[in-house]
Design a protein around this motif. Structure first.
Motif, PDB file in Angstrom:
ATOM      1  N   UNK A  57       0.804  -1.230   0.000  1.00 35.27           N
ATOM      2  CA  UNK A  57       0.000   0.000   0.000  1.00 35.27           C
ATOM      3  C   UNK A  57       0.833   1.275   0.000  1.00 35.27           C
ATOM      4  N   UNK A  58       1.979   1.252   0.652  1.00 33.43           N
ATOM      5  CA  UNK A  58       2.832   2.456   0.689  1.00 33.43           C
ATOM      6  C   UNK A  58       3.386   2.764  -0.711  1.00 33.43           C
ATOM      7  N   UNK A  59       3.730   1.701  -1.447  1.00 34.60           N
ATOM      8  CA  UNK A  59       4.233   1.890  -2.814  1.00 34.60           C
ATOM      9  C   UNK A  59       3.139   2.508  -3.687  1.00 34.60           C
ATOM     10  N   UNK A  60       1.912   2.041  -3.492  1.00 33.24           N
ATOM     11  CA  UNK A  60       0.790   2.596  -4.256  1.00 33.24           C
ATOM     12  C   UNK A  60       0.592   4.068  -3.905  1.00 33.24           C
ATOM     13  N   UNK A  61       0.625   4.375  -2.622  1.00 35.50           N
ATOM     14  CA  UNK A  61       0.432   5.751  -2.163  1.00 35.50           C
ATOM     15  C   UNK A  61       1.469   6.670  -2.812  1.00 35.50           C
ATOM     16  N   UNK A  62       2.718   6.256  -2.755  1.00 34.17           N
ATOM     17  CA  UNK A  62       3.789   7.094  -3.313  1.00 34.17           C
ATOM     18  C   UNK A  62       3.661   7.210  -4.834  1.00 34.17           C
ATOM     19  N   UNK A  63       3.342   6.100  -5.487  1.00 32.54           N
ATOM     20  CA  UNK A  63       3.238   6.132  -6.955  1.00 32.54           C
ATOM     21  C   UNK A  63       2.142   7.097  -7.390  1.00 32.54           C
ATOM     22  N   UNK A  64       0.954   6.946  -6.799  1.00 34.93           N
ATOM     23  CA  UNK A  64      -0.187   7.766  -7.218  1.00 34.93           C
ATOM     24  C   UNK A  64       0.025   9.236  -6.862  1.00 34.93           C
ATOM     25  N   UNK A  65       0.577   9.480  -5.689  1.00 35.06           N
ATOM     26  CA  UNK A  65       0.801  10.864  -5.255  1.00 35.06           C
ATOM     27  C   UNK A  65       1.807  11.597  -6.144  1.00 35.06           C
ATOM     28  N   UNK A  66       2.821  10.881  -6.611  1.00 30.38           N
ATOM     29  CA  UNK A  66       3.913  11.516  -7.354  1.00 30.38           C
ATOM     30  C   UNK A  66       3.710  11.477  -8.867  1.00 30.38           C
ATOM     31  N   UNK A  67       2.719  10.719  -9.340  1.00 36.43           N
ATOM     32  CA  UNK A  67       2.578  10.445 -10.778  1.00 36.43           C
ATOM     33  C   UNK A  67       2.498  11.722 -11.611  1.00 36.43           C
ATOM     34  N   UNK A  80      -2.732   6.927 -16.270  1.00 37.82           N
ATOM     35  CA  UNK A  80      -2.337   5.694 -15.581  1.00 37.82           C
ATOM     36  C   UNK A  80      -3.247   4.560 -16.052  1.00 37.82           C
ATOM     37  N   UNK A  81      -2.640   3.442 -16.411  1.00 32.15           N
ATOM     38  CA  UNK A  81      -3.390   2.220 -16.709  1.00 32.15           C
ATOM     39  C   UNK A  81      -3.124   1.266 -15.545  1.00 32.15           C
ATOM     40  N   UNK A  82      -4.193   0.835 -14.894  1.00 24.82           N
ATOM     41  CA  UNK A  82      -4.032  -0.024 -13.712  1.00 24.82           C
ATOM     42  C   UNK A  82      -4.763  -1.338 -13.936  1.00 24.82           C
ATOM     43  N   UNK A  83      -4.024  -2.436 -13.860  1.00 23.62           N
ATOM     44  CA  UNK A  83      -4.622  -3.753 -14.034  1.00 23.62           C
ATOM     45  C   UNK A  83      -4.548  -4.540 -12.745  1.00 23.62           C
ATOM     46  N   UNK A  84      -5.647  -5.205 -12.405  1.00 19.65           N
ATOM     47  CA  UNK A  84      -5.636  -6.033 -11.195  1.00 19.65           C
ATOM     48  C   UNK A  84      -6.719  -7.097 -11.303  1.00 19.65           C
ATOM     49  N   UNK A  85      -6.550  -8.140 -10.492  1.00 20.12           N
ATOM     50  CA  UNK A  85      -7.506  -9.236 -10.527  1.00 20.12           C
ATOM     51  C   UNK A  85      -8.073  -9.546  -9.157  1.00 20.12           C
ATOM     52  N   UNK A  86      -9.206 -10.223  -9.135  1.00 20.35           N
ATOM     53  CA  UNK A  86      -9.857 -10.587  -7.871  1.00 20.35           C
ATOM     54  C   UNK A  86     -10.523  -9.376  -7.246  1.00 20.35           C
ATOM     55  N   UNK A  87     -10.270  -9.178  -5.954  1.00 20.72           N
ATOM     56  CA  UNK A  87     -10.762  -7.974  -5.273  1.00 20.72           C
ATOM     57  C   UNK A  87      -9.844  -6.837  -5.697  1.00 20.72           C
ATOM     58  N   UNK A  88     -10.191  -6.225  -6.830  1.00 18.66           N
ATOM     59  CA  UNK A  88      -9.229  -5.375  -7.544  1.00 18.66           C
ATOM     60  C   UNK A  88      -9.339  -3.910  -7.119  1.00 18.66           C
ATOM     61  N   UNK A  89      -8.726  -3.597  -5.994  1.00 18.88           N
ATOM     62  CA  UNK A  89      -8.810  -2.222  -5.458  1.00 18.88           C
ATOM     63  C   UNK A  89      -7.886  -1.251  -6.165  1.00 18.88           C
ATOM     64  N   UNK A  90      -6.889  -1.776  -6.866  1.00 19.94           N
ATOM     65  CA  UNK A  90      -5.796  -0.921  -7.345  1.00 19.94           C
ATOM     66  C   UNK A  90      -6.245   0.278  -8.195  1.00 19.94           C
ATOM     67  N   UNK A  91      -7.049   0.081  -9.246  1.00 22.97           N
ATOM     68  CA  UNK A  91      -7.412   1.258 -10.051  1.00 22.97           C
ATOM     69  C   UNK A  91      -8.164   2.307  -9.244  1.00 22.97           C
ATOM     70  N   UNK A  92      -9.110   1.881  -8.419  1.00 25.69           N
ATOM     71  CA  UNK A  92      -9.896   2.832  -7.633  1.00 25.69           C
ATOM     72  C   UNK A  92      -9.053   3.562  -6.607  1.00 25.69           C
ATOM     73  N   UNK A  93      -8.161   2.857  -5.959  1.00 25.15           N
ATOM     74  CA  UNK A  93      -7.289   3.502  -4.965  1.00 25.15           C
ATOM     75  C   UNK A  93      -6.340   4.486  -5.654  1.00 25.15           C
ATOM     76  N   UNK A  94      -5.824   4.091  -6.817  1.00 27.80           N
ATOM     77  CA  UNK A  94      -4.946   5.011  -7.552  1.00 27.80           C
ATOM     78  C   UNK A  94      -5.729   6.265  -7.943  1.00 27.80           C
ATOM     79  N   UNK A  95      -6.958   6.056  -8.437  1.00 20.40           N
ATOM     80  CA  UNK A  95      -7.781   7.204  -8.861  1.00 20.40           C
ATOM     81  C   UNK A  95      -8.091   8.130  -7.689  1.00 20.40           C
TER      82      UNK A  95
END
Ligand code: RP5
Length: 160
Positions: free
Chosen positions: A44-54, A62-77
């Protein structure tokens, strides 16, 4: 180093088989991009830093791909004003329906542009990112139109 304009992020290295199609499509159009494994729940910290600094690093989409309980695109957005395109990766348990529904069903206010499950979604996410960038880049717009024309030309008129 060429400034990447599109960031392709994915929840796991296992998503690369799908997300590599986004990277290949961007490469075919000559769009500089970067790829990272960024997990919403494992890193989660890597995601926070990536999205904040993008945006500050010059990324435009940003193109975000994830599977299952796929929080990544929404959290990045939630953490960037850049457009985020979500690719539901096909999961083993539910064939990507879980990924699709968890990415597409964002509450009003924080959009994720959600594409199809799997490889078609990855390709189309790249094409949509290209279309967004082409709005302010006439050369890329020509490239994209040529790519589309070549695709049309490649469709046979009769089944063989
Ligand atoms: C998600 O869990 C990833 O996006 C991936 O699609 C899925 C499975 O990940 P692995 O267990 O293969 O690492 O976070």
């Amino acid at each position: 180093m060429i400034q990447p304009l599109v960031g392709i992020i994915m929840g796991s290295s296992s998503d690369w088989a799908t997300m590599s199609h986004a990277a290949e499509t961007l490469a075919a159009l000559g769009i500089p991009h970067e790829t990272r494994v960024v997990s919403a729940h494992r890193t989660p910290q890597r995601l926070y830093e990536y999205a904040q600094l993008a945006a500050g690093r010059g990324l435009k989409v940003i193109i975000a791909g994830a599977g299952g309980a796929a929080h990544l695109p929404g959290m990045a957005a939630a953490m960037t004003h850049l457009p985020v395109l979500g690719v539901p990766v096909e999961s083993k348990a539910l064939s990507g329906m879980d990924s699709l529904l968890s990415i597409v069903q964002m509450p009003g206010g924080v959009p994720v542009g959600t594409l199809a499950i799997g490889k078609p979604g990855a390709i189309n996410a790249a094409l949509l990112a290209a279309a967004i960038l082409a709005l302010s880049d006439p050369e890329l717009s020509s490239h994209l139109q040529a790519w589309r024309a070549a695709q049309s030309d490649s469709v046979a008129e009769t089944p063989e």
